[in-house]
Design an enzyme around this catalytic site. Structure first.
Site, short mmCIF file in Angstrom:
data_model
loop_
_atom_site.label_atom_id
_atom_site.label_comp_id
_atom_site.label_asym_id
_atom_site.label_seq_id
_atom_site.Cartn_x
_atom_site.Cartn_y
_atom_site.Cartn_z
N ASP A 112 15.03 0.02 16.92
CA ASP A 112 14.77 1.00 17.90
C ASP A 112 15.95 1.61 18.35
O ASP A 112 15.99 3.03 18.50
CB ASP A 112 13.89 0.29 18.97
N ASP B 10 12.56 3.00 5.28
CA ASP B 10 11.55 4.04 5.09
C ASP B 10 11.58 4.78 6.39
O ASP B 10 11.37 6.12 6.32
CB ASP B 10 10.13 3.25 4.98
C1 IPM Z 1 9.21 6.97 0.62
C2 IPM Z 1 7.70 7.00 0.60
C3 IPM Z 1 7.07 5.90 0.15
C4 IPM Z 1 7.46 4.63 0.94
C5 IPM Z 1 5.61 5.84 0.11
C6 IPM Z 1 4.83 7.24 -0.66
C7 IPM Z 1 4.90 4.86 -0.58
O1 IPM Z 1 7.31 7.09 1.93
O2 IPM Z 1 9.71 6.97 -0.58
O3 IPM Z 1 9.72 6.96 1.47
O4 IPM Z 1 6.76 4.10 1.66
O5 IPM Z 1 8.27 4.06 0.37
MN MN Z 2 9.22 7.25 3.39
#
Ligand code: IPM
Ligand code: MN
Length: 347
Positions: free
Chosen positions: A216, A240
């Site tokens: 965070d 992500d």
């Molecule tokens: C990324 C995308 C993917 C992930 C999805 C599409 C599954 O968001 O490559 O960051 O979560 O890794």
């Molecule tokens: Mn992503």
């Protein structure tokens, strides 16, 4: 190559155009094979990732992917079946996401310049809540219970940290590696990360400075003081999330590229943005992210000079031509942006 769904084929076409210009200019040549994986094939044949494909992929030096995800297919099916499956089956355990503000690009952060936004996120790419471990009980009842388990093995953590430490040392910028976690709540998983981080750093990388941030807090610092970062290493889920935040600070998904890397095997490169179905077929999507993914690929293939040539051409295009990187607002079409970069690479 896997052009994939939506705008994937349009951006891959431009990436290939630029790669061809680089081949001619720097004197090497790449053989290409196309795979029609994605929503269209699934809707036509029911196949997501035919079993013969993975062994074939292992034989290539590199994979370039456009985008996976189709509006007529249930969300998650193709993403899990193609993209995540490739990451797991090919053991692409590093997701390398450079964050770089190119010259000329409008930055949503006040008073930040290209020299202030230039760091790399090393996202672990095979563990965490992405493994699919979990389940649901009493589905459809008021007591329905859903679980999605966050797991990490010491092996997964160590190999990711090793890559991040090596990268930090090689990059030689501030020689600072920041671990992003949540040790105050995720007291098992990020305790493992934190111990492994300090043990490895203490033992093998005394020349690399170590920092720790809760996820965070790092979101706040990435906005306030992006210049303080050099390399950030983190788990799959946090990686992500923070890389989308990072992408917008560098001008958006139109330019953000990533590498799914297996340092001992084949790697896969992709623009970070998705298939953007609403822009598909309109020749308005920004191909720079796919072109930048191509540059990362060249670097990994050992064509360092060509990779730098493509990166410099992207920087020239953002400085002199395309200021707004958003789809439909570039002032140029997808093909025109590809032409601009390719011509600059050609010299
Ligand atoms: C990324 C995308 C993917 C992930 C999805 C599409 C599954 O968001 O490559 O960051 O979560 O890794
Ligand atoms: Mn992503």
């Amino acid at each position: 190559m896997v052009p994939g769904d939506g705008t994937g084929p349009e951006v891959i076409r431009e990436a290939v155009k630029v790669l061809q210009a680089a081949e001619a200019r720097y004197g090497f040549s790449l053989a290409r094979t196309d795979y029609d994986l994605g929503g269209a094939r699934y809707l036509k044949t029911g196949e997501i990732l035919p079993p013969s494909v993975l062994p074939e992929f292992r034989k290539f030096d590199s994979i370039l992917l456009g985008a996976i995800g189709h509006p007529e297919v249930k969300p998650g099916l193709l993403e899990k079946g193609v993209l995540l499956e490739m990451r797991f089956a090919l053991d692409l355990y590093i997701n390398l996401r450079p964050v770089k503000l190119h010259p000329g690009v409008e930055c949503p952060l006040k008073d930040k310049r290209p020299e202030d936004i230039d760091y790399i996120v090393v996202r672990e790419n095979t563990g965490d809540v992405y493994t699919g471990a979990g389940g649901v009980m009493m589905k459809g009842t008021p007591h329905e219970t859903a679980m999605q388990i966050q797991s990490y093995t010491r092996h997964q953590v160590d190999r990711c940290l090793r890559y991040a430490f090596e990268l930090t040392r090689r990059r030689g910028k501030r020689k600072t590696l920041a671990l992003c976690g949540k040790t105050n709540v995720l007291t098992y998983v990020y305790d493992l990360w934190e111990r492994a981080f300090h043990e490895m750093g203490e033992r093998d990388y005394r020349d690399v400075k170590r920092e720790y941030y809760h996820v965070d807090a790092i979101c706040m610092w990435m906005i306030k003081n992006p210049e303080s970062f050099d390399v950030i290493v983190t788990g799959n889920m946090f990686g992500d999330i923070i890389t989308d935040l990072a992408a917008i600070t560098q001008g958006g998904l139109g330019i953000a590229a990533g590498g799914n890397i297996n340092p001992e095997g084949v790697s896969m490169f992709e623009p970070m943005g998705g298939s953007a179905p609403k822009y598909a077929g309109k020749n308005v999507i920004n191909p720079l992210a796919a072109i930048a993914a191509g540059a990362m690929m060249l670097d990994t293939l050992g064509e360092r000079e060509a990779a730098r040539g493509v990166e410099d051409a992207i920087a020239w295009v953002t400085s002199n031509k395309v200021r707004n990187l958003a789809a439909g607002q570039m002032g140029y079409s997808t093909t025109e942006v590809g032409d601009l970069v390719a011509r600059r690479v050609a010299g």
